[in-house]
Scaffold this motif. Structure first.
Motif, PDB file in Angstrom:
ATOM      1  N   ALA A  13       0.834  -1.210   0.000  1.00 55.88           N
ATOM      2  CA  ALA A  13       0.000   0.000   0.000  1.00 55.88           C
ATOM      3  C   ALA A  13       0.868   1.259   0.000  1.00 55.88           C
ATOM      4  O   ALA A  13       0.610   2.210  -0.752  1.00 55.88           O
ATOM      5  CB  ALA A  13      -0.935  -0.003   1.202  1.00 55.88           C
ATOM      6  N   VAL A  14       1.905   1.268   0.823  1.00 57.20           N
ATOM      7  CA  VAL A  14       2.792   2.434   0.871  1.00 57.20           C
ATOM      8  C   VAL A  14       3.591   2.552  -0.425  1.00 57.20           C
ATOM      9  O   VAL A  14       3.749   3.639  -0.997  1.00 57.20           O
ATOM     10  CB  VAL A  14       3.749   2.347   2.076  1.00 57.20           C
ATOM     11  N   ALA A  15       4.094   1.422  -0.922  1.00 60.46           N
ATOM     12  CA  ALA A  15       4.931   1.437  -2.124  1.00 60.46           C
ATOM     13  C   ALA A  15       4.148   1.904  -3.340  1.00 60.46           C
ATOM     14  O   ALA A  15       4.700   2.561  -4.229  1.00 60.46           O
ATOM     15  CB  ALA A  15       5.499   0.041  -2.370  1.00 60.46           C
ATOM     16  N   GLU A  16       2.875   1.574  -3.413  1.00 54.82           N
ATOM     17  CA  GLU A  16       2.074   1.986  -4.565  1.00 54.82           C
ATOM     18  C   GLU A  16       1.690   3.464  -4.490  1.00 54.82           C
ATOM     19  O   GLU A  16       1.596   4.136  -5.516  1.00 54.82           O
ATOM     20  CB  GLU A  16       0.819   1.114  -4.657  1.00 54.82           C
ATOM     21  N   LEU A  41       8.996  -4.663   9.340  1.00 52.88           N
ATOM     22  CA  LEU A  41       9.258  -5.483   8.154  1.00 52.88           C
ATOM     23  C   LEU A  41      10.694  -5.294   7.679  1.00 52.88           C
ATOM     24  O   LEU A  41      11.370  -6.267   7.307  1.00 52.88           O
ATOM     25  CB  LEU A  41       8.273  -5.109   7.038  1.00 52.88           C
ATOM     26  N   GLU A  42      11.160  -4.061   7.691  1.00 53.47           N
ATOM     27  CA  GLU A  42      12.547  -3.793   7.296  1.00 53.47           C
ATOM     28  C   GLU A  42      13.520  -4.514   8.234  1.00 53.47           C
ATOM     29  O   GLU A  42      14.542  -5.062   7.798  1.00 53.47           O
ATOM     30  CB  GLU A  42      12.806  -2.290   7.298  1.00 53.47           C
ATOM     31  N   LYS A  43      13.179  -4.547   9.525  1.00 50.60           N
ATOM     32  CA  LYS A  43      14.025  -5.255  10.484  1.00 50.60           C
ATOM     33  C   LYS A  43      14.004  -6.749  10.219  1.00 50.60           C
ATOM     34  O   LYS A  43      15.042  -7.424  10.279  1.00 50.60           O
ATOM     35  CB  LYS A  43      13.555  -4.953  11.913  1.00 50.60           C
ATOM     36  N   ASP A  44      12.795  -7.284   9.919  1.00 56.56           N
ATOM     37  CA  ASP A  44      12.674  -8.713   9.614  1.00 56.56           C
ATOM     38  C   ASP A  44      13.536  -9.100   8.426  1.00 56.56           C
ATOM     39  O   ASP A  44      14.175 -10.160   8.417  1.00 56.56           O
ATOM     40  CB  ASP A  44      11.213  -9.073   9.307  1.00 56.56           C
ATOM     41  N   LEU A  45      13.543  -8.244   7.404  1.00 62.46           N
ATOM     42  CA  LEU A  45      14.252  -8.561   6.160  1.00 62.46           C
ATOM     43  C   LEU A  45      15.706  -8.129   6.186  1.00 62.46           C
ATOM     44  O   LEU A  45      16.493  -8.514   5.308  1.00 62.46           O
ATOM     45  CB  LEU A  45      13.536  -7.898   4.976  1.00 62.46           C
ATOM     46  N   GLY A  46      16.053  -7.290   7.152  1.00 61.09           N
ATOM     47  CA  GLY A  46      17.425  -6.832   7.246  1.00 61.09           C
ATOM     48  C   GLY A  46      17.830  -5.907   6.132  1.00 61.09           C
ATOM     49  O   GLY A  46      19.008  -5.864   5.735  1.00 61.09           O
ATOM     50  N   ALA A  47      16.869  -5.121   5.632  1.00 61.33           N
ATOM     51  CA  ALA A  47      17.180  -4.202   4.527  1.00 61.33           C
ATOM     52  C   ALA A  47      16.193  -3.043   4.544  1.00 61.33           C
ATOM     53  O   ALA A  47      15.003  -3.237   4.808  1.00 61.33           O
ATOM     54  CB  ALA A  47      17.094  -4.927   3.185  1.00 61.33           C
ATOM     55  N   PRO A  48      16.663  -1.831   4.275  1.00 58.76           N
ATOM     56  CA  PRO A  48      15.730  -0.697   4.140  1.00 58.76           C
ATOM     57  C   PRO A  48      14.926  -0.833   2.854  1.00 58.76           C
ATOM     58  O   PRO A  48      15.472  -1.157   1.803  1.00 58.76           O
ATOM     59  CB  PRO A  48      16.666   0.516   4.092  1.00 58.76           C
ATOM     60  N   LEU A  49      13.640  -0.595   2.957  1.00 58.95           N
ATOM     61  CA  LEU A  49      12.748  -0.745   1.801  1.00 58.95           C
ATOM     62  C   LEU A  49      12.312   0.602   1.244  1.00 58.95           C
ATOM     63  O   LEU A  49      12.011   0.709   0.049  1.00 58.95           O
ATOM     64  CB  LEU A  49      11.509  -1.558   2.200  1.00 58.95           C
ATOM     65  N   LEU A  50      12.253   1.595   2.109  1.00 63.25           N
ATOM     66  CA  LEU A  50      11.769   2.917   1.712  1.00 63.25           C
ATOM     67  C   LEU A  50      12.739   3.982   2.199  1.00 63.25           C
ATOM     68  O   LEU A  50      13.353   3.843   3.261  1.00 63.25           O
ATOM     69  CB  LEU A  50      10.388   3.184   2.302  1.00 63.25           C
ATOM     70  N   THR A  51      12.850   5.036   1.427  1.00 67.63           N
ATOM     71  CA  THR A  51      13.617   6.203   1.842  1.00 67.63           C
ATOM     72  C   THR A  51      12.632   7.329   2.131  1.00 67.63           C
ATOM     73  O   THR A  51      11.810   7.681   1.275  1.00 67.63           O
ATOM     74  CB  THR A  51      14.596   6.653   0.745  1.00 67.63           C
ATOM     75  N   ARG A  52      12.684   7.851   3.352  1.00 65.50           N
ATOM     76  CA  ARG A  52      11.765   8.911   3.764  1.00 65.50           C
ATOM     77  C   ARG A  52      12.568  10.196   3.987  1.00 65.50           C
ATOM     78  O   ARG A  52      13.534  10.200   4.752  1.00 65.50           O
ATOM     79  CB  ARG A  52      11.053   8.519   5.051  1.00 65.50           C
ATOM     80  N   ASP A  61      16.338  -0.048  -3.760  1.00 62.10           N
ATOM     81  CA  ASP A  61      16.440  -1.194  -4.676  1.00 62.10           C
ATOM     82  C   ASP A  61      15.777  -2.426  -4.059  1.00 62.10           C
ATOM     83  O   ASP A  61      15.079  -3.178  -4.747  1.00 62.10           O
ATOM     84  CB  ASP A  61      17.911  -1.494  -4.985  1.00 62.10           C
ATOM     85  N   ALA A  62      15.999  -2.623  -2.761  1.00 60.72           N
ATOM     86  CA  ALA A  62      15.370  -3.760  -2.082  1.00 60.72           C
ATOM     87  C   ALA A  62      13.853  -3.606  -2.073  1.00 60.72           C
ATOM     88  O   ALA A  62      13.108  -4.587  -2.235  1.00 60.72           O
ATOM     89  CB  ALA A  62      15.898  -3.865  -0.647  1.00 60.72           C
ATOM     90  N   GLY A  63      13.376  -2.366  -1.891  1.00 58.71           N
ATOM     91  CA  GLY A  63      11.933  -2.128  -1.894  1.00 58.71           C
ATOM     92  C   GLY A  63      11.309  -2.420  -3.247  1.00 58.71           C
ATOM     93  O   GLY A  63      10.216  -3.007  -3.336  1.00 58.71           O
ATOM     94  N   ARG A  64      11.988  -2.007  -4.316  1.00 66.61           N
ATOM     95  CA  ARG A  64      11.464  -2.289  -5.656  1.00 66.61           C
ATOM     96  C   ARG A  64      11.403  -3.799  -5.916  1.00 66.61           C
ATOM     97  O   ARG A  64      10.453  -4.294  -6.517  1.00 66.61           O
ATOM     98  CB  ARG A  64      12.317  -1.583  -6.710  1.00 66.61           C
TER      99      ARG A  64
END
Length: 301
Positions: A13-16, A41-52, A61-64
């Motif tokens: 929802a946020v990504a769209e 979720l970012e902590k679970d995956l160990g990667a930043p998904l969004l830049t705020r 890149d990980a978020g895409r």
């Protein structure tokens, strides 16, 4: 760690929308709650998904990559839930999707002879609906026409059929018994494929104007906005007073395939596949739709 599907839905929802406030409104949750779920979720995956930042929200890149993978994952989860619900109710039902011009009745009749207790329902689908409806469980089996994204699907070629040119009734070639691709070179094209259509599949370089579905295609051709191409079966199912169909023998044939989600393993689905393939063989032998229909009904008796 297992991927939390709820957090994944929140991320999509946020990504769209690329906006936490609007995504929170859509999800009917408070914005701080949404922000905490995305951070978790970012902590679970160990990667930043969004830049705020002050300019807004962008995907890393990980978020895409996650957004690309999320669609099939969520669709598969939804389809699994639907199948479990159906199984719990004891339903004996198949939903079969079909593209314009495809006759489903011969296969349904053959299938019913072996499975009289299974209700087969049918639903017309468009090109851009083919893969999503199979993956999310809205249809169990699909009669599809390429191009289709086969990711997560099992796709089996069924038959091919010649294509015809769809011309305005006043077109200079409308009275011909047949035409060639060369005859139509340079004509503007009303293209009726889905959004995944690849440019290499266009009949000629002038492909550009796209309509969704056969009905829209015929209206645009009748209005003089271009010509189009359809499978020959369209001449049986669709007519328009301002449109004529002319065979194009040297045009690559149209293909019809059967498709099902790759995760589906069911003897009932296998039996429908067999019935559809048998009906297609009758079609090839008969050579026209009317005989195809009678052949399917006769074989089912």
């Amino acid at each position: 760690m297992d991927l939390d599907l709820r957090k994944l839905r929140y991320f999509v929802a946020v990504a769209e929308k690329l906006h936490f406030g609007r995504a929170a409104d859509e999800l009917h949750i408070a914005q701080p709650v949404l922000s905490r779920q995305i951070r978790a979720l970012e902590k679970d995956l160990g990667a930043p998904l969004l830049t705020r930042d002050s300019h807004g929200v962008t995907l890393t890149d990980a978020g895409r990559q996650l957004l690309t993978d999320a669609g099939p994952l969520l669709a598969s989860a939804h389809a699994a839930r639907r199948r479990v619900t159906v199984a719990a109710r004891g339903d004996r039902r198949l939903m079969v999707g079909f593209r314009a011009g495809v006759a489903v009745t011969p296969a349904v009749n053959l299938f019913a002879a072996r499975h009289p207790d299974v209700l087969v329902d049918v639903q017309r689908i468009e090109g851009d609906d083919q893969a999503p409806m199979l993956l999310d469980g809205r249809i169990d089996i699909g009669y599809v026409r390429p191009p289709i994204d086969e990711t997560g699907l099992r796709v089996v070629p069924l038959y091919t059929e010649p294509r015809v040119a769809v011309l305005p009734a006043a077109h200079r070639l409308a009275g011909k018994e047949e035409v060639t691709e060369a005859d139509l070179a340079g004509e503007p094209l009303v293209w009726h494929a889905g959004p995944s259509t690849q440019p290499t599949r266009h009949p000629h370089p002038n492909a550009g104007y796209r309509a969704r579905g056969v009905d829209e295609t015929l209206e645009h051709v009748a209005a003089g906005r271009g010509i189009s191409f359809l499978a020959r079966s369209a001449t049986v199912f669709y007519s328009h007073p301002e449109v004529v169909y002319v065979p194009v023998p040297d045009l690559a044939p149209d293909e019809v395939c059967l498709a099902v989600a790759a995760s589906r393993n069911s003897p009932v689905i296998d039996d429908f596949f067999a019935a559809a393939q048998a009906a297609a063989e009758v079609t090839a032998e008969c050579g026209n739709y009317a005989m195809w229909q009678r052949g399917g009904e006769t074989a089912a008796q």
